[in-house]
Design a protein around this motif. Sequence first.
Motif: not given
Length: 456
Positions: A79-103
């Motif tokens: 599961t950990t591998s598929i979350w990375l390979a599918s781009g799910v983890v990178p996508a969460i990180m990508y959007y998270g960088f914007s929403y978590m800034e200053g939090v």
Amino acid sequence: MDRNLALNPIAIMIICLVFIIGSIIFSIPIYYGFLIGIIFTGTVLYKSSYSIKELLETIISAIWDIKNLLIVIMFIGATTSIWLASGVVPAIMYYGFSYMEGVNFLLAAFLIMCVVSMFMGTAVGTLSTVGISLSGIGLGMGIPYNLIVGVLVSGAFIADKISPLSGLVNLVMTTVNRNYKEVFKSMIITLIPTIIITSIIYFIIGLNYTTGNTENLILYKQAIAEGFNTSPILLILPVVILALSIFGLNSIVTFSIGIVVGAALSIIFQKSDFLSIVNSLIFGYRGNTPSAELNGLLVSGGIISMIEAIFIVVGAFLLIKLFEKGNILVPVMDKLVYGINSKISLIRRTGLISILLTVATCDQTSGIILPGTILQDKYKELKLDNAVLARTIFDTGVIVAPLMPWNINSFLIQPIMGITAVQYAPYAALCYVCPLITIIVSHIQYKNKNTKERCL
């Protein structure tokens, strides 16, 4: 036939624990420590008139009992591998960088893990999915990794304390013969102050990191955009996993569906082929972005990385089953129970027993079943409800498990998060706060009652 052990039960447990801790100290694979403990305990039982046939039947039965758990462990790696390979983890990180800034990231990460783990019902499963994503965001903000993992572990293990979907929660309820509503009403008394105090701790520590490393965030976002096709649609995978968990599907079915959905997303969004997906599931995934530092975060070992954890889990359960076969744990329990004469001392002793059994047996199961079974008469004698017994076990033996390097939970966390319990344990605040709260609450609840009873 009355069979007396050839060695004192406490001595057997201490010697086995020495083998396990010794393997950690000398950097020997810990399953060797379990193997030596199994051989030693088996030899003692054999000399105490247990036949080889009985011992072999015990070993086979133990492995059969945990077959589903072993499958889940392999699925966690996949599961950990598929979350990375599918781009799910990178996508969460990508959007998270914007929403978590200053939090205040540490507080936010802790609360997110609490909520998600409550719905998923599995601490390790939450870490292997949402936890991986949050750890990447935290690193992008320049927060020390040991601290991040400690926060994530604190939030994730709320699942094992109160989630109605958790196997451990259901095991405790079955053991003490109480339903979820009864247990929840008792647990909420310690859960609320535990979460509040832990949140305050992480809020204060997190004040040092709210500004974040803006330059890193920009570089990581650019690298993710170049290395992956990101889209909000990728977030369908965590939504599916959360929904399946809420509907109460068992872990094997949930992980299976998650892997299939993740594979489909890999093909659609990352243009992966079938062979590369299978390779990632089995042998792991390595990020391929322009940022070498980011690639170091986007790493998973796949099913292969969980093999050592499987050996350790099997070793731990075999040792526990041999302890049970030789009636090694019950005499120890009898000594620990002796002398209890008040509600407060009973709760304190329950917590101590649960923790000691979790420490000695490397798993929470014995720390649940033995005190949950043996102490019921004492709770009835002192007019304490079994829901309090359940709460005390949750707040002590269950919650401290990830702190110990030789515990099964720690073995499962290491390949997922990439660090050992020694490194993250100092920062897993909830695992320290919770046992203290249950002792404090018991004093507040029962001190005045004990005084009134004595007066009467």
